[in-house]
Design an enzyme around this catalytic site. Structure first.
Site, short mmCIF file in Angstrom:
data_model
loop_
_atom_site.label_atom_id
_atom_site.label_comp_id
_atom_site.label_asym_id
_atom_site.label_seq_id
_atom_site.Cartn_x
_atom_site.Cartn_y
_atom_site.Cartn_z
N LYS A 48 7.21 -13.09 1.40
CA LYS A 48 6.99 -13.68 0.25
C LYS A 48 8.31 -13.64 -0.64
O LYS A 48 8.45 -14.40 -1.60
CB LYS A 48 5.83 -13.04 -0.38
CG LYS A 48 4.46 -13.33 0.36
CD LYS A 48 3.51 -12.24 0.29
CE LYS A 48 2.26 -12.35 1.24
NZ LYS A 48 1.22 -11.21 1.28
N LYS A 101 5.94 3.99 4.40
CA LYS A 101 6.65 2.82 3.55
C LYS A 101 7.50 3.40 2.69
O LYS A 101 8.32 2.59 2.16
CB LYS A 101 5.59 1.99 2.79
CG LYS A 101 4.56 1.26 3.86
CD LYS A 101 3.61 0.51 3.15
CE LYS A 101 2.37 0.04 4.08
NZ LYS A 101 2.76 -1.28 4.69
N ARG A 124 0.81 -1.25 -0.04
CA ARG A 124 0.15 0.04 0.27
C ARG A 124 0.85 1.25 -0.13
O ARG A 124 2.16 1.36 0.47
CB ARG A 124 -0.81 0.07 1.37
CG ARG A 124 -2.21 -1.00 1.15
CD ARG A 124 -2.97 -0.63 0.09
NE ARG A 124 -3.77 0.56 0.28
CZ ARG A 124 -5.09 0.66 0.66
NH1 ARG A 124 -5.71 -0.57 0.90
NH2 ARG A 124 -5.48 1.76 1.02
#
Ligand code: 26W
Length: 809
Positions: free
Chosen positions: A657, A551, A546
């Site tokens: 991931k 971030k 997002r």
């Protein structure tokens, strides 16, 4: 059926003819999708009810995972893998003249979540079923999932995600298990003939909560749990409104919309709390329907008494969003089951466990007293009583904390602090990574930690390796299985055995080829989606999550601009070509986040069309980043950008991931990055930047002046000046708000402070990537150590340490 192509093909043929009214020759990819989904659904139905019955017959304890979000993505491929029929399904699809991907992409993403929190819930359900833990996910069946993102002239546009347009084959409408949820109205207090106080809840608005059940298949184990999603519908005395003709009566009452919009759409904010009344209605709708359902099945199936309710159910509340479940269980136990306050409170505080996913102030939920009081008068009364009793216990049992009561209270300044309610009403409070849990203990929830030290525990997040490795990266998965056998699929920690191949040249060669092929496939997708060609030999530098200031997608763009400026000055500069890939949705009302998306796309259009640099630098913004797009990007990633301001990213799961698919991380010591570094070692990761305690120190004591860096670092000055001096072909002062936020709001996320270290670290990446052997060894090390980050490990910890749950063997 399992491993017999003929049978599967025959079954498909029958489904096409009977259910899709078509033939093998005329069928479309959509027909084939529905036919195969129907075969799998029929095949699992038996196991689904067997799991339910065994759970009840053995009165096995069950965990109920309450979440406002389940970011499921697509289920077809996951279910084919878990049910062991992927290969014959693929053969059948090819025999019918289609590519498997063509058929799988007929399924809409169930985008019933914003980001990390929602996807974690989906990974947890997959692990719970694969580990044979009796479990049920409780959520809302939003008619509109997270908005579809389109980038128009560099700007984010939001489009409605009507994912239920076509029939959704996995869900089962269970009208017979519908329950009523009541809003508004008044509470009449009286004394019952048993002498106890009686609270009658009257003149309420009634909403019907109709459950839709989705099977959650376990891997290779005939175990099928349930994801129960509630749909809000108008109560109809004439039975199921979907089947009975006489719904018109309600239409003209016109309040149907008020009712159905409760499960209308998912709120697209993933970090800023908005006190919207409809959001509060959604939260209460979810918790009341879920708890009524649990109480009903407890009374129908369990031999236990109500005082042992917590022996049958452990309830995990996913952040504070479902924390109204605490007063709702109290209401049901007292008003419906006539238990005393103390009996009810004892059960409640032995049943609920709470997970915190963020320390961002703006994300903490505090509902206005009057909104709760008017919408949920009985619930507010109970919260008020919980608060009263809590404050009294502080006063009498912790005299040293008397002056802190206002700070700890659940209700203060006419606001109800949902985190405090969750903390007081739960026996367990966990953070989602070691650093995050320590920050909760030492900062955000310091006093609560001194009050309830035994409740606090850490559960570092995880991801399901079955979707995020086995499903999305079959070539890497078979290379791993060829090397160390298939044990890792059931026991992901077995991946560690790959370390044996760290110096095995043929194996490293094959690893390289696998990554190269995945990069070629992604290049094709990028071309198809954007018309841009990218160089498969370039470093695929990926930043997908997002869009949020913490971030620091902006820091990434500043590195790109730095490289661009360097190359413009010296086109001969010997740099390894780089392809920067972004994917990010911004909450529609998050202005600065949308400005950053605009900025990334403006920079991209300049660089991608600049003949001096475009064979060395490419910037791609892939629109509508979601689970299915992530599944395409992650196997092709070389460098995983995890560059949040230290102390702000609770855990991160994208980092895990990427690691599991061999990508190397460039990141700060934040969230789970720290635990990744602890395992792979400093030689297999690129760490830079301020530490969390340094960031905290600046917050506590000041001392950071972003403008000093602007005045002293010419690289930063140049980039910031370019930001609003029209360099980017936009009118003057184009990105002034981003510019002002950095220089006049003193760069709250330390983008400029970490700039130099970030640039330097990227130079180290550049050097390492050139040494192919060394780089591939880093890929192997990251995969080998990724077993810890399987959600199977996380769920085993929750089950043994919080839920006291045993697998149903
Ligand atoms: C009230 C609006 C709102 C909605 C969602 C506020 C906060 C949220 C979520 C808690 C935000 C979220 O998704 N947090 C992420 O949770 C992941 C799973 O634990 C973590 O890995 C991420 O670090 C965290 O940002």
């Amino acid at each position: 059926m399992r491993n017999d192509f003929e049978t599967f093909f025959q079954l498909t043929k029958e489904k096409l003819e009977n259910e899709c009214q078509t033939t093998v020759d005329d069928c479309t990819a959509s027909d084939v999708y529905y036919a195969i989904a129907s075969i799998v659904k029929n095949d699992l139905i038996g196991d689904w009810s067997k799991t339910e019955n065994e759970t009840n017959n053995k009165s096995a304890k069950k965990v109920c995972y309450l979440s406002m979000e389940f970011l499921v993505g697509r289920l077809i491929e996951n279910n084919l893998i878990n049910r062991g029929v992927l290969n014959i399904a693929k053969e059948t699809i090819q025999e019918l003249g289609f590519e498997p991907e063509e058929v799988f992409m007929q399924e809409p993403d169930a985008a019933l979540g914003n980001g990390g929190l929602g996807r974690l819930a989906a990974c947890f359900l997959d692990s719970l079923a694969s580990l044979r833990y009796p479990a049920c996910g409780y959520g809302i069946r939003y008619r509109y999932g997270l908005f579809q993102q389109r980038i128009i002239q560099g700007e984010q546009i939001e489009l409605p995600d009507y994912w239920l347009e076509q029939r959704y084959p996995w869900e089962e409408r269970k009208f017979e298990e519908a329950v009523s949820v009541h809003f508004g109205g008044t509470v009449r207090t009286s004394t019952h003939e048993d002498g106890k106080l009686q609270f009658d809840y009257e003149h309420t608005d009634e909403v019907l909560a109709v459950p839709y059940d989705i099977p959650i298949t376990g891997f290779d184990n005939e175990f099928v749990n349930t994801l129960r999603l509630y749909s809000a519908e108008t109560p109809s005395p004439l039975g199921d409104p979907v089947t009975c003709e006489d719904v018109a009566y309600y239409h003209e009452l016109g309040h149907e919309h008020d009712i159905t919009q409760i499960s209308g759409y998912l709120y697209p904010d993933d970090s800023s709390y908005e006190g919207k009344r409809l959001r509060l209605k959604q939260q209460y709708f979810l918790v009341s329907a879920s708890l009524q359902n649990m109480l009903r099945s407890f009374k129908e199936n369990s031999q236990r008494t109500l005082n042992e309710f917590h022996e049958s159910f452990a309830i995990q509340i996913n952040d504070t969003h479902p924390s109204l479940a605490i007063p709702e269980l109290m209401r049901l136990l007292m008003d419906q089951e006539r238990l005393s306050w103390d009996e009810a409170w004892k059960i409640t505080t032995q049943t609920f466990a709470y997970t915190n996913h963020t320390t961002l102030q703006e994300a903490l939920e505090t509902w206005p007293k009057e909104m709760l009081e008017s919408l949920l008068p009985r619930i507010y009364m109970i919260i008020d009583e919980i608060n009263e009793r809590f404050c009294q216990s502080l006063w009498f049992d912790y005299p040293e904390l008397r002056e802190k009561i206002p700070e700890l209270a659940i209700i203060a300044d006419d606001q109800v602090k949902m985190a405090h309610l969750a903390l007081v009403g739960s026996f367990s409070v966990n953070g989602v990574a070691r650093l995050h849990t320590n920050i909760l203990k030492e900062q955000e929830m310091k006093t609560f930690y001194t009050l309830f030290p035994d409740r606090f525990n850490n559960k570092t997040n995880g991801i399901t390796h079955r979707r995020w490795l086995l499903q999305i990266n079959p070539s890497l998965s078979s290379l791993i299985t060829d090397a160390i056998g298939p044990k890792w699929i059931h026991e992901p920690q077995a991946l560690i055995q790959l370390l044996r191949y760290a110096n095995d040249a043929p194996f490293l060669q094959q690893m390289d080829e696998v990554k190269r092929e995945n990069k070629r496939l992604l290049s094709e997708y990028i071309y198809q989606e954007t018309g841009m060609t990218v160089d498969e030999n370039s470093i695929f530098d990926v930043h997908v999550k997002r869009l949020h200031e913490y971030k620091r997608q902006l820091l990434n763009v500043f590195h790109i601009l730095h490289l661009y400026n360097e190359l413009k000055e010296n086109p001969q500069l010997d740099v390894t070509p780089r392809t920067f890939i972004f994917g990010a949705k911004a909450a529609p009302n998050y202005y600065l986040a949308k400005e950053i998306i605009k900025f990334i796309n403006v920079v991209a259009s300049i660089i991608n069309n600049d003949p001096d640099v475009r064979d060395k630098l490419k910037v791609i913004f892939l629109e509508n980043y979601n689970v299915s797009v992530a599944e395409r990007i992650i196997p092709a990633t070389d460098l995983s950008e995890q560059i949040s301001t230290a102390g702000k990213e609770a855990s991160g799961t994208g980092n895990m991931k990427m690691m599991m698919n061999g990508a190397v991380t460039i990141g700060t010591l934040d969230g789970a990055n720290i635990e990744i570094r602890d395992l792979v070692g400093d030689e297999n990761i690129f760490i830079f930047g301020l530490r969390a305690e340094e960031v905290q120190a600046y917050h506590n004591n000041g001392g950071y002046m972003a403008r000093d860096l602007y005045n002293t670092d010419p690289r930063i000055k140049r980039i910031l000046d370019q930001m609003h001096n029209g360099t980017f072909g936009r009118e003057e002062r184009a990105f002034k708000d981003l510019y002002y936020n950095l220089l006049y709001h003193n760069d709250p996320y330390f983008v400029l402070k970490d700039f130099d270290a970030y640039i330097e670290t990227h130079e180290l990446v550049e050097r390492a990537y050139r040494n192919r052997g060394e780089w591939t060894q880093m890929n192997v090390a990251n995969i080998a150590y990724s077993g810890k980050f399987s959600s199977d490990r996380t769920i085993q910890e929750y089950a043994s340490q919080i839920w006291k749950l045993k697998p149903l063997l």
